[in-house]
Design a protein around this motif. Structure first.
Motif, mmCIF file in Angstrom:
data_model
loop_
_atom_site.group_PDB
_atom_site.id
_atom_site.type_symbol
_atom_site.label_atom_id
_atom_site.label_comp_id
_atom_site.label_asym_id
_atom_site.label_seq_id
_atom_site.Cartn_x
_atom_site.Cartn_y
_atom_site.Cartn_z
ATOM 1 N N THR A 67 34.650 19.776 9.112
ATOM 2 C CA THR A 67 33.288 19.896 8.603
ATOM 3 C C THR A 67 32.302 19.184 9.527
ATOM 4 N N GLU A 68 32.744 18.151 10.217
ATOM 5 C CA GLU A 68 31.903 17.530 11.243
ATOM 6 C C GLU A 68 31.579 18.551 12.336
ATOM 7 N N GLU A 69 32.540 19.400 12.658
ATOM 8 C CA GLU A 69 32.300 20.434 13.667
ATOM 9 C C GLU A 69 31.257 21.439 13.191
ATOM 10 N N LEU A 70 31.290 21.763 11.908
ATOM 11 C CA LEU A 70 30.281 22.653 11.341
ATOM 12 C C LEU A 70 28.896 22.022 11.462
ATOM 13 N N VAL A 71 28.783 20.747 11.117
ATOM 14 C CA VAL A 71 27.509 20.039 11.250
ATOM 15 C C VAL A 71 27.031 20.067 12.692
ATOM 16 N N GLU A 72 27.930 19.804 13.625
ATOM 17 C CA GLU A 72 27.554 19.763 15.041
ATOM 18 C C GLU A 72 27.059 21.129 15.519
ATOM 19 N N TRP A 73 27.676 22.193 15.040
ATOM 20 C CA TRP A 73 27.238 23.552 15.392
ATOM 21 C C TRP A 73 25.799 23.780 14.924
ATOM 22 N N ILE A 74 25.514 23.373 13.702
ATOM 23 C CA ILE A 74 24.165 23.538 13.160
ATOM 24 C C ILE A 74 23.169 22.705 13.958
ATOM 25 N N LEU A 125 23.055 16.014 8.482
ATOM 26 C CA LEU A 125 21.966 16.794 9.078
ATOM 27 C C LEU A 125 20.650 16.022 9.039
ATOM 28 N N LYS A 126 20.356 15.355 7.934
ATOM 29 C CA LYS A 126 19.121 14.580 7.836
ATOM 30 C C LYS A 126 19.139 13.399 8.794
ATOM 31 N N LYS A 127 20.291 12.765 8.935
ATOM 32 C CA LYS A 127 20.415 11.641 9.865
ATOM 33 C C LYS A 127 20.162 12.089 11.301
ATOM 34 N N THR A 128 20.675 13.266 11.647
ATOM 35 C CA THR A 128 20.605 13.738 13.023
ATOM 36 C C THR A 128 19.301 14.471 13.325
ATOM 37 N N ILE A 129 18.736 15.115 12.300
ATOM 38 C CA ILE A 129 17.473 15.852 12.466
ATOM 39 C C ILE A 129 16.479 15.287 11.450
ATOM 40 N N PRO A 130 15.910 14.123 11.736
ATOM 41 C CA PRO A 130 15.066 13.444 10.746
ATOM 42 C C PRO A 130 13.863 14.265 10.283
ATOM 43 N N HIS A 131 13.361 15.165 11.147
ATOM 44 C CA HIS A 131 12.191 15.961 10.778
ATOM 45 C C HIS A 131 12.525 17.126 9.857
ATOM 46 N N ALA A 132 13.792 17.346 9.561
ATOM 47 C CA ALA A 132 14.192 18.438 8.665
ATOM 48 C C ALA A 132 13.914 18.065 7.214
ATOM 49 N N GLN A 133 13.596 19.091 6.417
ATOM 50 C CA GLN A 133 13.530 18.932 4.969
ATOM 51 C C GLN A 133 14.866 19.408 4.414
ATOM 52 N N VAL A 134 15.600 18.521 3.773
ATOM 53 C CA VAL A 134 16.975 18.825 3.402
ATOM 54 C C VAL A 134 17.157 18.746 1.893
ATOM 55 N N SER A 135 17.748 19.805 1.336
ATOM 56 C CA SER A 135 18.084 19.863 -0.084
ATOM 57 C C SER A 135 19.556 20.203 -0.230
ATOM 58 N N ALA A 136 20.111 19.900 -1.397
ATOM 59 C CA ALA A 136 21.522 20.195 -1.643
ATOM 60 C C ALA A 136 21.734 20.416 -3.131
ATOM 61 N N ILE A 137 22.670 21.318 -3.441
ATOM 62 C CA ILE A 137 22.991 21.597 -4.835
ATOM 63 C C ILE A 137 24.491 21.514 -5.054
ATOM 64 N N ASP A 138 24.855 21.256 -6.303
ATOM 65 C CA ASP A 138 26.262 21.258 -6.697
ATOM 66 C C ASP A 138 26.316 21.528 -8.192
ATOM 67 N N GLY A 171 37.781 3.975 -1.722
ATOM 68 C CA GLY A 171 36.497 4.470 -2.208
ATOM 69 C C GLY A 171 35.532 4.858 -1.117
ATOM 70 N N THR A 172 36.026 4.979 0.118
ATOM 71 C CA THR A 172 35.144 5.309 1.236
ATOM 72 C C THR A 172 35.841 6.221 2.238
ATOM 73 N N GLU A 173 35.014 6.918 3.026
ATOM 74 C CA GLU A 173 35.515 7.698 4.159
ATOM 75 C C GLU A 173 34.388 7.815 5.182
ATOM 76 N N TRP A 174 34.745 7.813 6.435
ATOM 77 C CA TRP A 174 33.761 7.959 7.509
ATOM 78 C C TRP A 174 33.555 9.435 7.822
ATOM 79 N N PHE A 175 32.283 9.803 8.018
ATOM 80 C CA PHE A 175 31.945 11.179 8.364
ATOM 81 C C PHE A 175 30.706 11.161 9.241
ATOM 82 N N TYR A 176 30.830 11.711 10.423
ATOM 83 C CA TYR A 176 29.703 11.846 11.348
ATOM 84 C C TYR A 176 28.989 10.503 11.572
ATOM 85 N N GLY A 177 29.787 9.443 11.688
ATOM 86 C CA GLY A 177 29.241 8.121 11.940
ATOM 87 C C GLY A 177 28.683 7.415 10.721
#
Length: 284
Positions: A98-105, A131-144, A76-82
């Motif tokens: 996908t971690e590489e994509l995050v790092e690029w951003i 992204l929010k963890k790494t860039i705390p000052h960002a305003q982050v939204s997500a849809i699905d 029920g778990t997986e590690w991603f970007y720490g």
């Protein structure tokens, strides 16, 4: 059963399904999940007897593995970007590419003042939460489009104490996306595997991970890229950037799509394995 004999039991039971190295890795993951002990502690206490509850959970886990259920769904778990993320059958298992994509951003935008970011097709929430963890000052939204996936994403955000705004929106429905505001960054890892490619995939993937997040029709492999590019062109601020994770076979096709859609400075980037995996374009 001792911890050591449990390890032997797992590897022997799944030996015909996985190679020895992968069998061992899976056994370590399962035992850490069941015992709460890391690899070193399990080595030191290898003769420790499992409790009745642990034995029951071990048996259940092995039965699931024998059905080819991915170990991430078993635990029920997986590690991603720490971050340790909750995952289940309603979301894709986060992957290293996908971690590489995050790092690029992160490398591109960390210095921006309060960037407003949107992740499309968020699944477990791995991208916006990283992204929010790494860039705390960002305003982050997500849809699905999936309400079940959003439940997982919200649970992950709550566990990690990260402020990400999640909404149920079908990106293919222009009436639903019409209410989205303007963003500085839009990112998406959309469905990009054609149905004919399923024959070359492991059953652990196509048999358990949500098909809605994996597959597109053979006759319209760029379905989501096209819709998201049109949306991004309308919803990105000046010098806003669109990032995609892509099917390795579609790199040049996605580049051409973005260029024809009016994006500038389009870049195709390879992953750690040298495969075309990411594309970005800028609205000027």
């Amino acid at each position: 059963m001792t911890i050591q004999s449990a390890f032997t039991y797992i590897t022997a039971t799944i030996s015909e399904l996985y190679d020895p190295r992968e069998s061992a890795n899976i056994a370590h993951i399962v035992l850490e999940h069941i015992t709460g002990m890391n690899k070193l502690d399990r080595l030191v206490h290898k003769t420790k007897i499992l409790t009745p509850d642990q034995n029951t959970r071990l048996k259940s886990a092995v039965e699931a593995l024998q059905r080819l259920e991915p170990v991430q769904y078993v635990t029920g778990t997986e590690w991603f970007y720490g971050m340790e993320l909750l995952v289940n059958k309603h979301v894709l298992i986060p992957r290293p590419e996908t971690e590489e994509l995050v790092e690029w951003i992160v490398q591109d935008i960390a210095a921006r003042q309060q960037p407003h970011i949107l992740d499309i097709g968020t699944g477990s929430g791995c991208i916006p939460l990283a992204l929010k963890k790494t860039i705390p000052h960002a305003q982050v939204s997500a849809i699905d489009v999936s309400g079940e996936a959003l439940e997982v994403a919200r649970s992950n955000a709550s566990r990690l104490h990260l402020d990400v705004h999640f909404s149920q929106v079908n990106v293919l429905n222009s009436q639903e996306t019409a209410f989205l505001p303007v963003f500085d960054i839009i990112v998406s890892n959309p469905p990009y595997i054609t149905q004919s490619e399923q024959a070359n995939m492991q059953e652990q993937v196509w048999g358990f991970e949500p098909s809605i997040a994996l597959f597109v029709p053979d006759n319209d492999a760029l379905l989501f890229y096209r819709h998201i590019a049109l949306l991004a062109k309308d919803r990105l601020s000046s010098r806003g950037i669109l990032y995609f994770e892509i099917n390795e076979a579609l790199g040049q096709d996605v580049v051409m799509l973005l260029e024809e859609s009016g994006f500038k400075e389009v870049v195709l980037k390879q992953d750690m394995f040298g495969k075309d995996r990411m594309v970005k374009g800028i609205i000027v």
